[in-house]
Design a protein around this motif. Structure first.
Motif, PDB file in Angstrom:
ATOM      1  N   ALA A   1      20.150  -6.768  -9.522  1.00  0.00           N
ATOM      2  CA  ALA A   1      18.749  -6.412  -9.759  1.00  0.00           C
ATOM      3  C   ALA A   1      18.732  -5.299 -10.796  1.00  0.00           C
ATOM      4  CB  ALA A   1      18.106  -5.929  -8.470  1.00  0.00           C
ATOM      5  N   ILE A   2      17.963  -5.500 -11.861  1.00  0.00           N
ATOM      6  CA  ILE A   2      17.821  -4.440 -12.872  1.00  0.00           C
ATOM      7  C   ILE A   2      16.366  -3.969 -12.833  1.00  0.00           C
ATOM      8  CG2 ILE A   2      18.184  -3.780 -15.284  1.00  0.00           C
ATOM      9  CD1 ILE A   2      19.829  -6.322 -15.665  1.00  0.00           C
ATOM     10  N   SER A   3      16.174  -2.671 -12.670  1.00  0.00           N
ATOM     11  CA  SER A   3      14.807  -2.134 -12.642  1.00  0.00           C
ATOM     12  C   SER A   3      14.856  -0.669 -13.039  1.00  0.00           C
ATOM     13  CB  SER A   3      14.230  -2.279 -11.226  1.00  0.00           C
ATOM     14  OG  SER A   3      13.064  -1.495 -11.083  1.00  0.00           O
ATOM     15  N   GLN A   4      14.054  -0.268 -13.975  1.00  0.00           N
ATOM     16  CA  GLN A   4      14.029   1.137 -14.391  1.00  0.00           C
ATOM     17  C   GLN A   4      13.665   2.012 -13.198  1.00  0.00           C
ATOM     18  OE1 GLN A   4      12.834   4.859 -15.181  1.00  0.00           O
ATOM     19  NE2 GLN A   4      11.117   3.513 -14.877  1.00  0.00           N
ATOM     20  N   SER A   5      12.571   1.681 -12.533  1.00  0.00           N
ATOM     21  CA  SER A   5      12.041   2.542 -11.462  1.00  0.00           C
ATOM     22  C   SER A   5      12.708   2.278 -10.121  1.00  0.00           C
ATOM     23  CB  SER A   5      10.545   2.290 -11.294  1.00  0.00           C
ATOM     24  OG  SER A   5      10.336   0.961 -10.828  1.00  0.00           O
ATOM     25  N   GLY A   6      13.241   1.071  -9.947  1.00  0.00           N
ATOM     26  CA  GLY A   6      13.766   0.696  -8.629  1.00  0.00           C
ATOM     27  C   GLY A   6      12.661   0.425  -7.631  1.00  0.00           C
ATOM     28  N   GLU A   7      11.422   0.373  -8.130  1.00  0.00           N
ATOM     29  CA  GLU A   7      10.288   0.095  -7.231  1.00  0.00           C
ATOM     30  C   GLU A   7       9.500  -1.121  -7.713  1.00  0.00           C
ATOM     31  OE1 GLU A   7      10.036   1.599  -4.457  1.00  0.00           O
ATOM     32  OE2 GLU A   7      11.208   3.429  -4.778  1.00  0.00           O
ATOM     33  N   THR A   8      10.006  -1.854  -8.700  1.00  0.00           N
ATOM     34  CA  THR A   8       9.280  -3.024  -9.204  1.00  0.00           C
ATOM     35  C   THR A   8       9.100  -4.014  -8.055  1.00  0.00           C
ATOM     36  OG1 THR A   8      10.508  -2.654 -11.243  1.00  0.00           O
ATOM     37  CG2 THR A   8       9.252  -4.711 -11.092  1.00  0.00           C
ATOM     38  N   ALA A   9       7.846  -4.288  -7.712  1.00  0.00           N
ATOM     39  CA  ALA A   9       7.568  -5.018  -6.470  1.00  0.00           C
ATOM     40  C   ALA A   9       8.255  -6.386  -6.448  1.00  0.00           C
ATOM     41  CB  ALA A   9       6.065  -5.158  -6.294  1.00  0.00           C
TER      42      ALA A   9
ATOM     43  N   ALA B   1       4.937   0.048  -1.987  1.00  0.00           N
ATOM     44  CA  ALA B   1       4.517   0.952  -3.069  1.00  0.00           C
ATOM     45  C   ALA B   1       5.077   2.331  -2.723  1.00  0.00           C
ATOM     46  CB  ALA B   1       3.002   1.008  -3.164  1.00  0.00           C
ATOM     47  N   PRO B   2       5.574   3.069  -3.718  1.00  0.00           N
ATOM     48  CA  PRO B   2       6.264   4.319  -3.392  1.00  0.00           C
ATOM     49  C   PRO B   2       5.341   5.451  -2.938  1.00  0.00           C
ATOM     50  CG  PRO B   2       6.292   3.923  -5.767  1.00  0.00           C
ATOM     51  CD  PRO B   2       5.622   2.739  -5.138  1.00  0.00           C
ATOM     52  N   LEU B   3       5.870   6.279  -2.040  1.00  0.00           N
ATOM     53  CA  LEU B   3       5.181   7.494  -1.597  1.00  0.00           C
ATOM     54  C   LEU B   3       6.250   8.482  -1.147  1.00  0.00           C
ATOM     55  CD1 LEU B   3       2.220   8.541  -1.170  1.00  0.00           C
ATOM     56  CD2 LEU B   3       2.514   8.009   1.242  1.00  0.00           C
ATOM     57  N   LEU B   4       6.052   9.755  -1.446  1.00  0.00           N
ATOM     58  CA  LEU B   4       7.034  10.760  -1.066  1.00  0.00           C
ATOM     59  C   LEU B   4       6.328  12.029  -0.612  1.00  0.00           C
ATOM     60  CD1 LEU B   4       6.948  12.699  -3.804  1.00  0.00           C
ATOM     61  CD2 LEU B   4       8.252  10.785  -4.702  1.00  0.00           C
ATOM     62  N   ILE B   5       7.096  12.854   0.090  1.00  0.00           N
ATOM     63  CA  ILE B   5       6.570  14.150   0.548  1.00  0.00           C
ATOM     64  C   ILE B   5       7.192  15.233  -0.325  1.00  0.00           C
ATOM     65  CG2 ILE B   5       6.432  15.778   2.485  1.00  0.00           C
ATOM     66  CD1 ILE B   5       6.897  13.435   4.392  1.00  0.00           C
ATOM     67  N   GLY B   6       6.389  16.188  -0.762  1.00  0.00           N
ATOM     68  CA  GLY B   6       6.899  17.374  -1.448  1.00  0.00           C
ATOM     69  C   GLY B   6       6.847  18.543  -0.474  1.00  0.00           C
TER      70      GLY B   6
ATOM     71  N   TYR C   1       0.824  -1.204   0.000  1.00  0.00           N
ATOM     72  CA  TYR C   1       0.000   0.000   0.000  1.00  0.00           C
ATOM     73  C   TYR C   1       0.856   1.250   0.000  1.00  0.00           C
ATOM     74  CZ  TYR C   1       1.272  -0.209   4.924  1.00  0.00           C
ATOM     75  OH  TYR C   1       2.000  -0.278   6.078  1.00  0.00           O
ATOM     76  N   ALA C   2       0.347   2.269  -0.697  1.00  0.00           N
ATOM     77  CA  ALA C   2       0.711   3.658  -0.412  1.00  0.00           C
ATOM     78  C   ALA C   2      -0.650   4.309  -0.228  1.00  0.00           C
ATOM     79  CB  ALA C   2       1.454   4.263  -1.590  1.00  0.00           C
ATOM     80  N   ILE C   3      -0.825   5.025   0.865  1.00  0.00           N
ATOM     81  CA  ILE C   3      -2.140   5.635   1.119  1.00  0.00           C
ATOM     82  C   ILE C   3      -1.980   7.099   1.515  1.00  0.00           C
ATOM     83  CG2 ILE C   3      -3.389   3.531   1.798  1.00  0.00           C
ATOM     84  CD1 ILE C   3      -2.933   4.261   4.732  1.00  0.00           C
ATOM     85  N   ALA C   4      -3.054   7.857   1.310  1.00  0.00           N
ATOM     86  CA  ALA C   4      -3.156   9.222   1.842  1.00  0.00           C
ATOM     87  C   ALA C   4      -4.560   9.340   2.416  1.00  0.00           C
ATOM     88  CB  ALA C   4      -2.913  10.247   0.747  1.00  0.00           C
ATOM     89  N   VAL C   5      -4.650   9.886   3.635  1.00  0.00           N
ATOM     90  CA  VAL C   5      -5.916   9.867   4.368  1.00  0.00           C
ATOM     91  C   VAL C   5      -6.185  11.239   4.977  1.00  0.00           C
ATOM     92  CG1 VAL C   5      -7.252   8.502   6.034  1.00  0.00           C
ATOM     93  CG2 VAL C   5      -5.082   7.602   5.180  1.00  0.00           C
ATOM     94  N   ILE C   6      -7.464  11.660   4.930  1.00  0.00           N
ATOM     95  CA  ILE C   6      -7.881  12.874   5.646  1.00  0.00           C
ATOM     96  C   ILE C   6      -9.054  12.518   6.568  1.00  0.00           C
ATOM     97  CG2 ILE C   6      -7.074  14.607   4.000  1.00  0.00           C
ATOM     98  CD1 ILE C   6      -9.837  14.642   2.705  1.00  0.00           C
ATOM     99  N   SER C   7      -9.234  13.323   7.608  1.00  0.00           N
ATOM    100  CA  SER C   7     -10.354  13.099   8.534  1.00  0.00           C
ATOM    101  C   SER C   7     -11.051  14.430   8.810  1.00  0.00           C
ATOM    102  CB  SER C   7      -9.821  12.500   9.840  1.00  0.00           C
ATOM    103  OG  SER C   7     -10.777  12.680  10.866  1.00  0.00           O
ATOM    104  N   ARG C   8     -12.390  14.376   8.839  1.00  0.00           N
ATOM    105  CA  ARG C   8     -13.172  15.581   9.139  1.00  0.00           C
ATOM    106  C   ARG C   8     -12.784  16.174  10.480  1.00  0.00           C
ATOM    107  NH1 ARG C   8     -18.567  13.154   7.908  1.00  0.00           N
ATOM    108  NH2 ARG C   8     -18.704  13.042  10.162  1.00  0.00           N
ATOM    109  N   ASP C   9     -12.315  15.312  11.408  1.00  0.00           N
ATOM    110  CA  ASP C   9     -11.982  15.779  12.752  1.00  0.00           C
ATOM    111  C   ASP C   9     -10.659  16.537  12.814  1.00  0.00           C
ATOM    112  OD1 ASP C   9     -14.219  14.525  13.484  1.00  0.00           O
ATOM    113  OD2 ASP C   9     -13.272  12.960  14.714  1.00  0.00           O
TER     114      ASP C   9
END
Ligand code: HGA
Length: 495
Positions: free
Chosen positions: A345-353, A176-181, A156-164
């Motif tokens: 290991a050969i992978s273009q993205s480096g994230e191939t699961a 799965a990749p996720l990053l902060i900008g 998983y890569a997830i992003a979550v918001i809460s009304r609270d």
């Protein structure tokens, strides 16, 4: 896996989220959606089909808001439909997800037994429901996400918001990749730097099992144990231009014509008049490569085909045995690993699961070390390998690989030369091969308009050859010529 973009900002974020999703469209998807949190309310828009269809719905009834999450979906669980499109909402929570939750069926039954009603067929919705349940028990959003991801199996890569918790987005990743900008007075999450590069080039790449907590003016990262961890802010070299199509009819055409530059960049500062420069694979590269008595190459798809070509080269010139295997098979068998075998290991993205899973499994199997050949410096594969050689292809958007493949071959040619030299390839042959490799960018340039070309040490045959041939069938953007003939290597050394 498709796209995630999320934002905590001072301005209305929906237009930024839509622009971010458009930058990820090249990955393919079947539906799109976004949710924005404003004044204690979550507003959502979702549509099957293109981002622009979702955008028209949004523009027909736009909503303001400085906190939001957005997604392009490529369905794995449940048909492509509006109901299955992300974000998924459970009570006060909205969530987007890339990946697959392997234990979702049992989690879903347990939630149903506790009275939860599901509105989609996705695996994703169980996460929204679990987080909502955790918040109901009195946990804050971050803690609710932490408690939920601990119960998950899969990727998983997830992003979550809460009304609270207005103004906050919590993200998490595993497999799965996720990053902060990092912006000015605003923070973002993205599954790929390309989604954010027009807003910021300051990027924090999250590690496995990281949980990120962003608001307008803060950014924190936590491990699965809930303890804060330090992650470095990188200046991404990706440029917004790199993903523009320019004068070309499509991205694949553009990328075919970028090959001379990409191959030259991959060779730059790695080979000189005396041959391959020392330690281009890493600080202890030279010493480690000297000890190698065999190689095991693991990869998927295009990268696997690059590995098949390299096997011929390495066996011929370095006289070392090479086996090449599709990554998805590797971890399901008990491979015999002879002493002093190097894992590549050969992978273009480096994230191939599958490639990452194989790399992690290889740690258990007693290799001499691991080498990653990869196009993305900040990727998981590069971070986890002992030795690395970056291809410098830049972003490849065309789905059929062109410059990513030829730069992988270039990197593997450097490896072949290094290994061959260490194992006594005679001076004249070594110098000759080095000279040919250095001439390669010019040779590809000369083969324009985009003819299939032979590699210096032997024609690329089989499916790799067909790929090169297919590349030759493209129309030159300026001269409108097509060329289907196989050009021989200018020095006549093609076999
Ligand atoms: N498994 C989820 C998410 C698929 C995905 O990664 N999309 O980008 C689903 O089927 O909705």
């Amino acid at each position: 896996m498709c796209g995630i973009v999320a934002a905590a900002a001072q301005r209305d974020v929906a237009p930024l989220l839509i622009a971010g999703l458009k930058a990820l469209e090249y990955r393919g998807y079947d539906s799109a959606g976004l949710a924005v949190l404003e004044a204690g309310e979550i507003r959502r828009v979702r549509a099957k089909g293109k981002v622009r269809e979702m955008e028209s719905l949004y523009l027909a009834e736009p909503f303001p808001g400085g906190t939001g999450i957005a997604h392009t979906r490529w369905a794995t669980h449940g048909a492509p439909s509006e109901a299955n499109a992300h974000p998924h909402i459970a009570g006060r929570v909205a969530l987007v997800h890339n990946g697959i939750i392997e234990n979702y069926a049992s989690l879903r039954s347990e939630l149903q037994a506790r009275g939860h009603v599901f509105t989609s067929e996705t695996d994703t919705e169980v996460m929204a429901a679990l987080i909502e349940e955790q918040i109901g028990k009195g946990h804050g959003l971050r803690e609710a996400v932490l408690n939920t991801v601990r119960a998950l199996e899969g990727a998983y890569a997830i992003a979550v918001i809460s009304r609270d918790e207005p103004g906050r987005v919590v993200g998490a990743r595993r497999g799965a990749p996720l990053l902060i900008g990092v912006g000015i007075g605003e923070h973002f999450l993205g599954s790929d730097a390309q989604a954010l590069i027009k807003i910021t080039n300051k990027i924090v790449y999250l590690d496995e099992d990281d949980v990120a907590d962003i608001t307008r003016d803060s950014m924190q990262v936590f491990g699965l144990d809930g303890q804060p961890v330090d992650r470095t802010v990188h200046e991404s070299e990706l440029s917004a231009d790199a993903v523009e199509r320019g004068e070309y009819r499509h991205y694949m055409q553009k990328e075919i014509f970028e090959q001379p530059r990409a191959v030259a960049d991959t060779l730059e500062a790695r080979i000189g008049p005396q041959g391959v420069l020392p330690n281009i694979f890493g600080v202890d590269g030279e010493a480690l490569l000297k000890r190698v008595r065999g190689l095991h190459i693991i990869a998927c798809g295009t990268s696997y085909h690059a590995g098949l070509v390299a096997k011929y080269w390495i066996e011929e010139y370095a006289r070392l045995p090479v086996s090449v295997e599709v990554a998805s098979e590797y971890r399901y068998r008990e491979a015999v690993v002879p002493d002093d075998t190097l894992f590549i290991a050969i992978s273009q993205s480096g994230e191939t699961a599958d490639t990452l899973a194989a790399m992690r499994e290889s740690r258990r199997r007693g290799y001499l070390g691991t080498l990653a050949i990869c196009n993305v410096p900040e990727s998981s594969a590069v971070r986890e390998a002992d030795l690395k050689l970056m291809t410098r292809a830049g972003p490849e958007i065309g789905v059929a690989s062109t410059k990513a493949f030829t730069t992988q071959l270039t990197a593997l040619a450097l490896l072949t030369l290094q290994l061959a030299r260490q194992r006594g390839l005679d001076d004249a042959r070594y110098s000759d091969l080095c000279a040919q490799l250095q001439h390669l960018p010019r040779a590809i340039e000369n083969a324009s308009p985009a003819c299939a070309f032979s590699w210096p040490w032997g024609a690329v045959s089989g499916s790799a050859g067909r790929l090169a041939q297919a590349q030759g069938n493209f129309i030159h953007p300026r001269r409108s010529l097509s060329c289907r003939r196989a050009e021989t290597w200018p020095t006549g050394l093609g076999r």
